[in-house]
Design an enzyme around this catalytic site. Structure first.
Site, mmCIF file in Angstrom:
data_model
loop_
_atom_site.group_PDB
_atom_site.id
_atom_site.type_symbol
_atom_site.label_atom_id
_atom_site.label_comp_id
_atom_site.label_asym_id
_atom_site.label_seq_id
_atom_site.Cartn_x
_atom_site.Cartn_y
_atom_site.Cartn_z
ATOM 1 N N ASP A 34 0.839 -1.189 0.000
ATOM 2 C CA ASP A 34 0.000 0.000 0.000
ATOM 3 C C ASP A 34 0.879 1.245 0.000
ATOM 4 O O ASP A 34 2.094 1.161 0.199
ATOM 5 C CB ASP A 34 -0.938 -0.015 1.218
ATOM 6 C CG ASP A 34 -0.173 -0.210 2.515
ATOM 7 O OD1 ASP A 34 0.601 0.690 2.874
ATOM 8 O OD2 ASP A 34 -0.335 -1.268 3.180
ATOM 9 N N GLU A 82 22.132 -22.564 -18.534
ATOM 10 C CA GLU A 82 21.236 -21.689 -17.757
ATOM 11 C C GLU A 82 22.025 -20.533 -17.141
ATOM 12 O O GLU A 82 21.540 -19.399 -17.085
ATOM 13 C CB GLU A 82 20.531 -22.490 -16.660
ATOM 14 C CG GLU A 82 19.419 -23.378 -17.195
ATOM 15 C CD GLU A 82 18.819 -24.281 -16.120
ATOM 16 O OE1 GLU A 82 17.618 -24.521 -16.169
ATOM 17 O OE2 GLU A 82 19.576 -24.756 -15.237
#
Ligand code: GLA
Length: 728
Positions: free
Chosen positions: A533, A613
């Site tokens: 928030d 990777e």
């Protein structure tokens, strides 16, 4: 002039560059709301429909005029007892338990600059960027005054609101409701978009028509919560990303809240938003004031996309205080999903060493480094370094990591305690428990009474010593349960204030950390995004978006989050496949592309990556660094509806001068013999020619925004592409 008052008509207009908010003082000080929408210069009170309506009573001083009723006139700060039977913004009880009030205008003033709120976060602005309007209301019966505060930020198309309630009498009163905003619309058919969720699936955008009756959104959990974000959109029924009126209201508050939306019998829509008034009984002693958290409103006539971009600019420039919005954030690696609590100091250094070789900037040590914390059953609250587990002191571990050329970050959860802990044994009175009632536990945790400054300060001192000694660069501040058994042993008279004061205690803790360590980057977290928030963002410039790091789940989570919050505040990491949360298998390229629409980092053990990777990770980090300025400074466009589109998800960043853009798409489904798929761009200059950096193909902005980019067919369930467009 952003603020205009016409004394003859009693009309007060608050103008931003593209919007107007208007009030009118009427009938012996009734404060009416006449308009919030695109910029107008008219006195909009002409549109107020006066009518004598059955069962809508009239204030005593309306005398014989039956058309004056608080029940039907658009109100600015409606109060319980005034004859308004809709959702009200304000209510209190006197010492005898009698409620019922009637607030009337007594005056207002216009002040340069943006107001601040004591002990509460608030939008800030430089001199010349904002004005403040302060309107004073007085109750007809009790010596209680309400000061309504408005911040007007013209360049941001933002209006903020708060209210300060003061008891000016000599007897206590109890506040039962003190919303931050109320908005009445005289007509119009609206949709509302709410952002519901749960742990591991936060901020799911849900759009529905506003119907008759009242819908209530909110949290009673003591935190803004995973379950409903303190952000709500009202928009035209036909509003799209690019068109229609869209109004976003966000509460700058990290505790329980409530918002109500409803359509009345006469076609008027009301929206209220503020702290949760259930479990709120705020005893106001003579002379005492209560401050309602700030509500932040942003409105756009160019649809939901522009509303979001205005919010993003506002947050980056006027809510986040550190670091500067354009300052690159570190690419980090966090050990949580790699080791959970099963690690040694050597293991952490090994993760850091491998990650440093891949180009990662910072190692974040997650939960499990303190006390007797070997699982989530014990040790929380014991803020002493478990040197036995680490095999060395924390400063030493941090030093080993710094020697790899990396920064060092640390996880903390200051508000909580496990019952098996020294802290719980030594300070049982610091813990929220109701005398005589066994407390509800959650993740085996109890909550510390952060409504007490002495408790906040004691925890702060313990953690501050550790942060200072280890020269920690970054804190991940977590909070892993909802509040129950809220009862303070410090002030028996004030149980109805505790939840409000608890949130102030969290802010006090964070502000003290910021004051003592101005360069400390703090990431907010609450079991993922359970306290995402504006209040937290004022202190923690990034927030872990969700404990679900599956990129396909993240498409919906990050999409919903983007309606209010900019991508660069969303904590997003690449984790392993199959996903630890869902078991879904996704390519590394998809995980990378999705995490790049956030803060970007890794949450895995690099030792388990194959050489190919590892090379891909190196490339991802290079790609992220290259595009980070564009993602920090550019405008964000949603290109798909990620709640509805099962086939693909796409978004883009466009530089402020429209010379550069980065389009990302992810395919979410695989078919044989599929229909052609397109992504239509947004925000480009239609006249300009843009070259796809990879293919060299050049198209006009007009073509890219009409026909769009053709998504090449590729096999495999999930694929991702990033297209870098440069203006020729
Ligand atoms: C919460 C956080 C996780 C992790 C754990 C540690 O769930 O969201 O990222 O830090 O706590 O206990």
């Amino acid at each position: 002039m952003p603020v205009c008052f016409d004394a003859a008509s009693g009309v007060l207009s608050l103008h931003t560059d593209h919007t107007t908010y208007q009030l009118a003082i009427r009938h012996r000080g009734l404060l009416l709301h006449t308009w919030y929408g695109p910029r107008v210069t008219d006195d909009m009170s002409y549109a107020i429909p006066y009518a004598d309506r059955g069962f809508s009573g009239n204030p005593a001083d309306a005398e014989d005029d039956r058309t004056v009723s608080c029940d039907t006139l658009p109100q600015e700060y409606p109060c319980e007892g005034s004859g308004d039977f809709r959702a009200t913004a304000f209510g209190l009880r006197d010492q005898g338990g009698v409620s019922g009030c009637d607030l009337r205008y007594v005056g207002h003033r216009v002040l340069p600059g943006k107001y601040t709120l004591p002990r509460l976060p608030a939008v800030f602005a430089e001199e010349g960027e904002a004005e403040t309007v302060e309107i004073t209301l007085q109750d007809l019966r009790l010596p209680v005054q309400v000061r309504l505060l408005y911040g007007v930020l013209p360049g941001m198309d933002c209006i903020t609101r708060s209210a300060v309630i003061t008891n000016r009498g000599d007897a206590p009163v109890t506040l039962e409701n003190a919303a931050s905003l109320c908005l009445d619309f005289l007509h119009g058919e609206f949709d509302r978009i709410a952002f519901w969720g749960k742990h591991s699936l936060e901020r799911q955008a849900e759009r529905r028509p506003v119907g008759h009756g009242e819908e209530v959104f909110g949290s009673r959990r003591g935190a803004s919560s995973h379950h409903m974000n303190p952000f709500l959109v009202l928009c035209d029924r036909d509003a799209t990303e690019d068109s229609g009126l869209a109004l976003g209201c966000a509460l700058m508050w990290s505790g329980s809240f409530s918002a109500r939306v409803g359509l009345d019998a006469f076609g008027q829509t009301r929206l209220t938003m503020g702290i949760q008034n259930e479990r709120f009984n705020y005893l106001l002693q003579p002379g005492e004031s209560f401050t309602a958290p700030e509500a932040v409103m942003v409105l756009s006539e160019q649809g939901l996309g522009e509303m979001s971009r205005r919010f993003h600019r506002l947050i980056l420039g006027h809510v986040l205080r550190f670091p500067r919005p354009d300052m690159p954030r570190p690419v980090l690696i966090n050990n949580w999903e790699a080791t959970y609590m099963d690690f040694t100091g050597d293991k952490i250094v090994e993760i850091a060493r491998q990650a440093a070789g891949l180009g990662v900037d910072m190692m974040v040590l997650d939960d499990g480094w303190f006390g007797r914390r070997s699982s989530d059953h014990d040790g929380l609250g014991d803020w002493w370094v478990n040197e036995e587990k680490l095999g060395c002191s924390l400063p030493r571990l941090a030093e080993r990591i710094r020697r790899l050329g990396m920064k060092f970050g640390l996880w903390i959860e200051p508000e909580m305690v496990n019952r098996p802990s020294d802290l719980a044994r030594e300070h049982p009175d610091w813990i929220f428990t109701i005398p005589g009632k066994p407390p509800v536990t959650s993740r085996d945790q109890l909550v510390l009474d952060f409504s007490r400054p002495d408790v906040v300060d004691a925890i702060l001192e313990r953690l501050d010593r550790i942060i200072t000694e280890a020269r920690v660069d970054y804190i991940k501040m977590d909070m892993n349960r909802s509040l129950n058994d809220v009862y303070t042993q410090a002030d028996f008279q004030s149980q109805g204030k505790v939840l409000y004061r608890y949130t102030l205690g969290v802010y006090r803790f964070l502000q003290a950390l910021r004051d003592r360590h101005p360069d400390l980057l703090i990431e907010g977290c609450s079991g993922g995004g359970g306290r995402f928030d504006l209040g937290m963002l004022y202190f923690t410039p990034q927030i872990w978006c969700s404990d679900d790091t599956d990129p396909i789940e993240r498409l919906k989570i990050q999409y919903g989050t983007s309606f209010c919050y900019p991508p660069c505040v969303m904590g997003a990491h690449v984790s392993v496949s199959p996903s630890e949360q869902t078991g879904r298998v996704t390519p590394l390229s998809v995980r990378g592309a999705v995490a790049m629409a956030g803060t970007f980092g890794y949450e895995l053990d690099p030792a388990r990556l194959s050489p190919e990777e590892k090379e891909e990770v190196r490339q991802q980090i290079r790609t992220f660094r290259r595009y980070q300025p564009l993602m920090l400074q550019g405008d964000y466009y949603r290109l798909t509806d990620n709640m509805a589109d099962r086939e693909k998800a796409a978004w883009m960043f466009v530089s402020p001068d429209k010379s550069e853009a980065l389009v990302t798409w992810v395919t979410r489904d695989a078919h044989d013999n599929p229909a052609a798929q397109f992504v239509t761009c947004r925000g480009l200059d239609p006249e300009a020619l843009y070259r796809d950096e990879a293919t060299g193909e050049a198209r006009t902005g007009a073509a890219l925004m009409r026909m769009g980019l053709l998504i090449p067919r590729s096999k495999g369930e999930y694929t991702a592409r990033q297209i870098h467009l440069l203006r020729v």
